[in-house]
Design an enzyme around this catalytic site. Structure first.
Site, short mmCIF file in Angstrom:
data_model
loop_
_atom_site.label_atom_id
_atom_site.label_comp_id
_atom_site.label_asym_id
_atom_site.label_seq_id
_atom_site.Cartn_x
_atom_site.Cartn_y
_atom_site.Cartn_z
N HIS A 12 39.63 42.23 47.00
CA HIS A 12 39.79 43.34 46.04
C HIS A 12 38.41 43.73 45.52
CE1 HIS A 12 42.28 45.08 42.43
NE2 HIS A 12 41.19 45.82 42.69
N HIS A 14 36.01 47.38 45.37
CA HIS A 14 35.82 48.81 45.65
C HIS A 14 34.34 49.01 45.94
CE1 HIS A 14 39.81 49.88 43.88
NE2 HIS A 14 39.59 48.77 43.18
N HIS A 192 47.44 48.81 44.11
CA HIS A 192 47.23 48.36 42.73
C HIS A 192 48.57 48.54 42.01
CE1 HIS A 192 43.03 48.68 43.77
NE2 HIS A 192 42.60 48.49 42.53
N GLU A 195 48.48 46.45 36.82
CA GLU A 195 47.18 46.26 36.16
C GLU A 195 47.35 46.72 34.73
OE1 GLU A 195 44.03 48.82 37.67
OE2 GLU A 195 42.45 47.65 36.67
N ASP A 273 36.63 43.32 42.07
CA ASP A 273 37.03 44.69 41.70
C ASP A 273 35.83 45.66 41.74
OD1 ASP A 273 38.90 46.64 41.13
OD2 ASP A 273 39.26 46.03 39.08
N ASP A 274 35.14 45.84 40.61
CA ASP A 274 33.99 46.76 40.54
C ASP A 274 32.83 46.00 39.90
OD1 ASP A 274 35.39 49.43 41.28
OD2 ASP A 274 36.68 48.55 39.73
N1 ADE Z 1 39.37 52.19 41.21
C1 ADE Z 1 38.30 51.37 41.11
N2 ADE Z 1 38.61 50.29 40.38
C2 ADE Z 1 39.91 50.41 40.01
C3 ADE Z 1 40.81 49.60 39.28
N3 ADE Z 1 40.46 48.44 38.73
N4 ADE Z 1 42.06 50.06 39.10
C4 ADE Z 1 42.45 51.21 39.63
N5 ADE Z 1 41.65 52.01 40.35
C5 ADE Z 1 40.38 51.60 40.54
ZN ZN Z 2 40.75 47.66 41.90
#
Ligand code: ADE
Ligand code: ZN
Length: 331
Positions: A12, A14, A192, A195, A273-274
């Site tokens: 996971h 991006h 997703h 969340e 994630d990011d």
């Molecule tokens: N796009 C990038 N990160 C995300 C996240 N945590 N949830 C939904 N969309 C995303």
């Molecule tokens: Zn994500």
């Protein structure tokens, strides 16, 4: 106490979320793009979020610096260097094609740029990489349906489709048709769900989209029968602890549901994630949850093993990675 690095699969991540402020400014200069922040320090100060949407506003804004194939190559190379140092051996990387197409960047620039870094990453960085193209759930599902056939020429790299962006009010079933077509094409499917959205979205992702993994899924625990199903069917959840705290889905790391997920026998994995936005890459997440939740060595090994089991690697590759983990365990 330093937490030892374990070989792990990242499921996971991006790629757009790996854009560090320094690289954002370098690419902005290369492409003559003006950023709102005057410098790296000011941009870093903007990395304080109240929820998912407040983060996504900045995330999409900064994609403006990604214009040419080599911008995507540089972004991906920077990720590979960091990930390799954190034990990542296989990555199934998300990309948001619509975030680029909507700015006039051709799909070829995105995929050719990423392929230049990701094809051959195993030899150069010790990380095998595949892509999962995500549909943006806050855009018209018809746009996703038009995108799907355009992904098929990139099938060597793109092994599946996902669903991301602002979740609440955009339930998975809106994308039932495009996910059915993706299944017909033999693509893997993830989404997703749970969340910020309710447990019903996780059920819908499973039942209406046929997903093989759930991204985040942390709100599943609010529903005991869903939790029982996730355990019985051993459906993988790609959990992102630092993200959940940064986006205030969870008040603090010490209250993160990962502890309860493990105790409930769920197939949880730890992911980043990011990472450029949320304070750390894969091992940084593992270290933070180890400290906050008191994870044992056995639990960390279980999480690492789960990551390979939950991956879309061929069975022989899964077994090779699991054997390498067992060698760590024995050592
Ligand atoms: N796009 C990038 N990160 C995300 C996240 N945590 N949830 C939904 N969309 C995303
Ligand atoms: Zn994500």
């Amino acid at each position: 106490m330093t937490v030892p690095i374990l070989p792990t699969a990242e499921l996971h991540l991006h790629i757009e979320g790996t854009l560090e402020p320094e690289l954002a400014f370098a690419l902005a200069a290369r492409n003559g793009v003006r950023l709102r922040a005057a410098d790296v320090a000011e941009l870093r100060r903007a990395y304080a979020f109240s929820d998912l949407e407040s983060f996504l506003d900045l995330y999409y804004e900064l994609t403006a610096v990604l214009r040419q194939p080599r911008d995507f190559t540089d972004l991906a190379e920077a990720y590979l260097t960091r990930a390799a140092a954190q034990g990542v051996r296989h990555a199934e990387v998300f990309v948001d094609p619509q975030a680029h197409l909507s700015r006039g960047v051709p799909l070829e620039a995105v995929f050719e740029g990423l392929a230049a870094a990701f094809v051959g990453a195993e030899e150069r960085h010790g990380i095998s990489v595949r892509l999962i193209a995500c549909f943006l759930r806050d855009r018209d599902p018809a746009e996703a349906e038009a995108l799907l056939p355009r992904l098929l020429p990139y099938r060597d790299l793109v092994i599946g489709v996902g669903l991301d962006s602002a979740e609440v009010g955009r339930p998975p079933e809106l994308f039932e048709q495009v996910f059915a077509r993706a299944a017909d094409e033999g693509l893997h499917r993830v989404a997703h769900a749970g969340e910020e959205g309710p447990p019903e979205y996780v059920r819908s992702a499973l039942d209406r989209l046929g997903v093989e993994r759930v991204d985040h899924g942390i709100r599943s625990l609010e529903d005991p029968s869903l939790t029982a199903r996730l355990r019985e069917e051993q459906i993988a959840l790609t959990v992102c602890p630092l993200s959940n705290v940064a986006l205030r889905a969870v008040p603090e790391l010490g209250a993160h549901p990962l502890r309860r997920m493990l105790d409930a026998g769920l197939l949880a994995t730890v992911n980043s994630d990011d990472p450029a936005y949320f304070g750390g890459y894969l091992h940084d997440n593992m270290t933070a949850v180890t400290r906050a939740l008191g994870l044992t060595r056995e639990e960390r090994l279980r999480l690492a093993a789960n990551s390979f089991r939950a991956s879309f690697l061929p069975e022989a590759d899964k077994q090779r990675h699991l054997a390498a983990l067992e060698a760590v365990q024995a050592g």
